[in-house]
Design an enzyme around this catalytic site. Structure first.
Site, PDB file in Angstrom:
ATOM      1  N   CYS A 137       0.827  -1.207   0.000  1.00  0.00           N
ATOM      2  CA  CYS A 137       0.000   0.000   0.000  1.00  0.00           C
ATOM      3  C   CYS A 137       0.867   1.265   0.000  1.00  0.00           C
ATOM      4  CB  CYS A 137      -0.969  -0.016   1.180  1.00  0.00           C
ATOM      5  SG  CYS A 137      -1.975   1.478   1.295  1.00  0.00           S
ATOM      6  N   GLU A 208      -3.780  -3.837  -5.017  1.00  0.00           N
ATOM      7  CA  GLU A 208      -3.694  -2.383  -5.194  1.00  0.00           C
ATOM      8  C   GLU A 208      -4.154  -1.989  -6.596  1.00  0.00           C
ATOM      9  OE1 GLU A 208      -2.907   0.349  -3.422  1.00  0.00           O
ATOM     10  OE2 GLU A 208      -2.831  -0.842  -1.588  1.00  0.00           O
TER      11      GLU A 208
END
Length: 229
Positions: A137, A208
């Site tokens: 992240c 992601e």
């Protein structure tokens, strides 16, 4: 080569795909659709709440009090600091951030990503598995932001450029701590364990990509039609 360097290098092709996908490219040019922004902000608000819960689960597994202190600080940052980046996008579509996120969403891609991280938090005593699931992240955001700042297509006249400015620097302390923890916690792991931890990292990097795309296509759950809504 350190373990953290190895897994980040392995993730680079996925990050290139993230950068070239519609969400980042439109954000780069300052013409991302307003609904994509709303979907992203609503989903990310839900995601960050769960991310803070994952930090709390990591605290008992932290190797040192220094790491515990940092994790507590990161919880505070997730609750307050990262809102700055969200407000940049809210300003871009000229809508109040708090009004946007009043509507809660839990799209499939966000759901799968969160469950992936929780699985590793509960299935493995070694925190390396969970950290590997969480680490993409901040890392993806930093790499994508730095790529954008070097891109001649970046629209500096758009407020969206400030989003890239924010993520080009603000993730660095967290990335460094995650890297150090991954290297420390995998030092005595078997090759199979390292392979599994690396896979956790790569899977999250794909998550992601799916998360950005979820916002771009306004992803919704499909239960077989309106009659099942």
């Amino acid at each position: 080569m350190t373990f953290s360097t190895e897994i980040k290098e392995a993730a680079q092709p996925i990050i290139e795909e993230i950068y070239n996908d519609g969400f980042i490219q439109d954000l780069l040019k300052g013409d991302l659709d307003a609904q994509a922004v709303r979907q992203y902000l609503r989903a990310d608000a839900s995601y960050l709440k769960e991310f803070t819960n994952l930090y709390a689960l990591l605290i008992p597994k932290a190797p040192s009090m220094k790491d515990v202190k940092f994790l507590v600080e990161q919880i505070e940052f997730m609750l307050d600091g990262e809102v700055e980046a969200h407000e940049i996008l809210a300003d871009y579509i000229n809508e109040p951030y708090e009004e946007i996120v009043k509507e809660k969403v839990w799209p499939p891609s966000g759901d799968h990503y969160i469950k992936h991280m929780y699985y590793h938090a509960y299935a493995h005593e070694n925190a390396a598995y969970t950290i590997a699931a969480m680490a993409p992240c901040p890392y993806v955001y930093e790499v994508v932001a730095k790529m954008a700042l070097d891109d001649q297509n970046l629209n500096r006249d758009s407020v969206t450029s400030k989003w890239f400015d924010f993520y080009s620097t603000e993730m660095r302390p967290l990335i460094e701590v995650f890297d150090n923890l991954l290297d420390e916690l995998t030092a005595n792991c078997t090759e199979q364990e390292k392979k599994d931890i690396k896979e956790s990292f790569l899977q999250s990097t794909i998550h992601e990509r799916n998360f950005f795309n979820m916002a771009y296509i306004n992803e919704q759950w499909n239960f077989g039609g309106d009659k099942n809504a």
